[in-house]
Design an enzyme around this catalytic site. Structure first.
Site, PDB file in Angstrom:
ATOM      1  N   LYS A   1     -31.563  -4.853 -16.198  1.00 22.19           N
ATOM      2  CA  LYS A   1     -31.057  -6.049 -16.144  1.00 22.19           C
ATOM      3  C   LYS A   1     -30.379  -6.692 -17.096  1.00 22.19           C
ATOM      4  O   LYS A   1     -29.402  -7.228 -17.122  1.00 22.19           O
ATOM      5  CB  LYS A   1     -31.861  -6.936 -15.476  1.00 22.19           C
TER       6      LYS A   1
ATOM      7  N   TYR B   1     -37.219  -2.198 -15.603  1.00 21.78           N
ATOM      8  CA  TYR B   1     -36.544  -3.122 -14.899  1.00 21.78           C
ATOM      9  C   TYR B   1     -35.750  -4.145 -15.885  1.00 21.78           C
ATOM     10  O   TYR B   1     -34.687  -4.378 -15.915  1.00 21.78           O
ATOM     11  CB  TYR B   1     -37.446  -4.041 -13.975  1.00 21.78           C
TER      12      TYR B   1
HETATM   13  P1  NAP Z   1     -34.980  -6.057  -1.688  1.00 23.10           P
HETATM   14  O1  NAP Z   1     -35.322  -7.106  -0.558  1.00 23.10           O
HETATM   15  O2  NAP Z   1     -35.929  -4.996  -1.815  1.00 23.10           O
HETATM   16  O3  NAP Z   1     -33.357  -5.078  -1.428  1.00 23.10           O
HETATM   17  C1  NAP Z   1     -33.168  -4.352  -1.945  1.00 23.10           C
HETATM   18  C2  NAP Z   1     -31.725  -3.707  -1.496  1.00 23.10           C
HETATM   19  O4  NAP Z   1     -31.114  -2.668  -2.323  1.00 23.10           O
HETATM   20  C3  NAP Z   1     -31.958  -3.088  -0.277  1.00 23.10           C
HETATM   21  O5  NAP Z   1     -30.785  -3.556   0.681  1.00 23.10           O
HETATM   22  C4  NAP Z   1     -31.824  -1.690  -0.380  1.00 23.10           C
HETATM   23  O6  NAP Z   1     -31.333  -0.985   0.615  1.00 23.10           O
HETATM   24  C5  NAP Z   1     -30.853  -1.501  -1.468  1.00 23.10           C
HETATM   25  N1  NAP Z   1     -31.037  -0.408  -2.398  1.00 23.10           N
HETATM   26  C6  NAP Z   1     -32.113   0.083  -3.075  1.00 23.10           C
HETATM   27  N2  NAP Z   1     -31.866   1.332  -3.790  1.00 23.10           N
HETATM   28  C7  NAP Z   1     -30.536   1.548  -3.254  1.00 23.10           C
HETATM   29  C8  NAP Z   1     -29.547   2.562  -3.491  1.00 23.10           C
HETATM   30  N3  NAP Z   1     -29.972   3.588  -4.353  1.00 23.10           N
HETATM   31  N4  NAP Z   1     -28.432   2.599  -3.140  1.00 23.10           N
HETATM   32  C9  NAP Z   1     -28.103   1.729  -2.297  1.00 23.10           C
HETATM   33  N5  NAP Z   1     -28.681   0.611  -1.839  1.00 23.10           N
HETATM   34  C10 NAP Z   1     -29.941   0.471  -2.219  1.00 23.10           C
HETATM   35  O7  NAP Z   1     -34.608  -6.706  -2.950  1.00 23.10           O
HETATM   36  P2  NAP Z   1     -33.856  -8.226  -3.307  1.00 23.10           P
HETATM   37  O8  NAP Z   1     -34.985  -9.016  -3.723  1.00 23.10           O
HETATM   38  O9  NAP Z   1     -33.082  -8.337  -2.336  1.00 23.10           O
HETATM   39  O10 NAP Z   1     -33.200  -7.862  -4.599  1.00 23.10           O
HETATM   40  C11 NAP Z   1     -31.795  -7.547  -4.547  1.00 23.10           C
HETATM   41  C12 NAP Z   1     -31.243  -7.732  -6.136  1.00 23.10           C
HETATM   42  O11 NAP Z   1     -31.736  -8.921  -6.747  1.00 23.10           O
HETATM   43  C13 NAP Z   1     -31.908  -6.623  -6.846  1.00 23.10           C
HETATM   44  O12 NAP Z   1     -30.785  -5.937  -7.844  1.00 23.10           O
HETATM   45  C14 NAP Z   1     -33.044  -7.208  -7.633  1.00 23.10           C
HETATM   46  O13 NAP Z   1     -33.452  -6.675  -8.785  1.00 23.10           O
HETATM   47  C15 NAP Z   1     -32.330  -8.338  -7.783  1.00 23.10           C
HETATM   48  N6  NAP Z   1     -33.359  -9.688  -8.092  1.00 23.10           N
HETATM   49  C16 NAP Z   1     -34.296  -9.934  -7.066  1.00 23.10           C
HETATM   50  C17 NAP Z   1     -35.307 -10.990  -7.424  1.00 23.10           C
HETATM   51  C18 NAP Z   1     -36.454 -11.326  -6.533  1.00 23.10           C
HETATM   52  O14 NAP Z   1     -37.026 -12.175  -6.901  1.00 23.10           O
HETATM   53  N7  NAP Z   1     -36.310 -11.036  -5.192  1.00 23.10           N
HETATM   54  C19 NAP Z   1     -35.255 -11.562  -8.708  1.00 23.10           C
HETATM   55  C20 NAP Z   1     -34.153 -11.316  -9.522  1.00 23.10           C
HETATM   56  C21 NAP Z   1     -33.341 -10.119  -9.452  1.00 23.10           C
HETATM   57  P3  NAP Z   1     -32.027   0.205   1.678  1.00 23.10           P
HETATM   58  O15 NAP Z   1     -33.201  -0.694   2.206  1.00 23.10           O
HETATM   59  O16 NAP Z   1     -31.017   0.401   2.617  1.00 23.10           O
HETATM   60  O17 NAP Z   1     -32.633   1.431   0.819  1.00 23.10           O
END
Ligand code: NAP
Length: 252
Positions: free
Chosen positions: A163, A159
């Site tokens: 990133k 991861y």
């Molecule tokens: P999340 O709630 O798990 O949502 C992930 C999203 O990504 C879902 O809409 C999922 O769609 C989509 N996704 C996953 N694999 C995919 C693929 N192969 N093709 C198209 N869509 C895909 O995660 P989140 O926390 O919102 O994270 C969003 C972004 O923020 C990510 O890049 C994550 O690394 C980053 N981020 C999050 C955090 C945190 O603490 N939450 C911190 C730092 C960075 P489906 O459900 O339709 O598969």
């Protein structure tokens, strides 16, 4: 006075817009006047719910399934956006997954899945979008990185590498396309309250939050506000930057 960060007449594509941070971005963009394509991979109902919410508030939105780690599907997703709403002004490379494991135990498949979903997808969608934006001589690309890509995190070599790769990609592409009036920036969130955190035990999360000066998780909306600013006309002179939205966790 600035025209209040409006996204009127813009067309946005949010990858992984069905849930979590992507969902909040799609809703915020639409509230500011953009037409939004809500990409999803495995959650059609959640994506349709986001679209319905936008449409019932009078906005424009469409859902589209694509696994953005696949080059051809990403290309088709960009094509769908341009054909549906006649343009693509803002791309948010937000789709992401975790597969946490110490390196000694990490299977090759978990390395590949995370690098392909988080980093290769950023190349796939940006390549297709840039082709369109170059012709229009304007555009905004915003990549959803993470503090893990800046600081590293044990159990997250895959991861963190994905990133960190997104951050380096952001800077390289920003230099490539600047003369065409296309800006490329990254957001580095800290811990944000979405389902992605479900992989952490409550004890690990509590320990992690001790590293956050503001002492709490972020809300998805707090990421969406920062993304909306970078997507706006007012952010025209900002490119190649990484904006931390992390409660003070990284302070680079
Ligand atoms: P999340 O709630 O798990 O949502 C992930 C999203 O990504 C879902 O809409 C999922 O769609 C989509 N996704 C996953 N694999 C995919 C693929 N192969 N093709 C198209 N869509 C895909 O995660 P989140 O926390 O919102 O994270 C969003 C972004 O923020 C990510 O890049 C994550 O690394 C980053 N981020 C999050 C955090 C945190 O603490 N939450 C911190 C730092 C960075 P489906 O459900 O339709 O598969």
């Amino acid at each position: 006075m600035s025209p209040t960060l409006s996204l009127e007449n813009k067309v946005a594509l949010v990858t992984g817009g069905s849930r979590g941070i992507g969902r909040a971005i799609a809703l915020e963009f639409a509230a500011r006047g953009a037409a939004v394509v809500v990409n999803y991979n495995k959650s059609p109902e959640s994506a349709e719910e986001v679209v319905k919410q936008i449409q019932s508030a009078g906005g424009k939105a469409a859902a589209h399934q694509a696994d953005v780690s696949d080059f051809k599907q990403a290309e088709a997703l960009v094509k769908f956006t341009v054909e549906t709403f006649g343009d693509l002004s803002i791309l948010v490379n937000n789709a992401g997954i975790t597969r946490d494991q110490l390196i000694m135990m990490m299977p090759e498949s978990d390395w590949d899945a995370v690098i392909n979903t988080n980093l290769k997808s950023t190349f796939n969608c940006s390549k297709a979008a840039v082709k369109h934006m170059m012709r229009k001589r304007v555009g905004r690309i915003i990549n959803m990185a993470s503090v893990a890509g800046q600081m590293g995190n044990p159990g997250q070599t895959n991861y963190s590498a994905s990133k960190g790769g997104q951050i380096a990609f952001t800077k390289a592409l920003a230099r490539e396309v600047a003369t065409r009036n296309i800006t490329v920036n990254a957001i580095a969130p800290g811990f944000v309250d979405t389902e992605i955190l479900d992989a952490m035990t409550p004890e690990t999360l509590a320990a992690a939050l001790k590293m956050v000066p503001l002492g709490r998780k972020g809300k998805p909306e707090e990421i969406a506000y920062a993304v909306s600013f970078l997507a706006s006309d007012e952010a025209a002179y900002i490119t190649g930057q990484v904006l931390g939205v992390d409660g003070g966790m990284a302070m680079m």
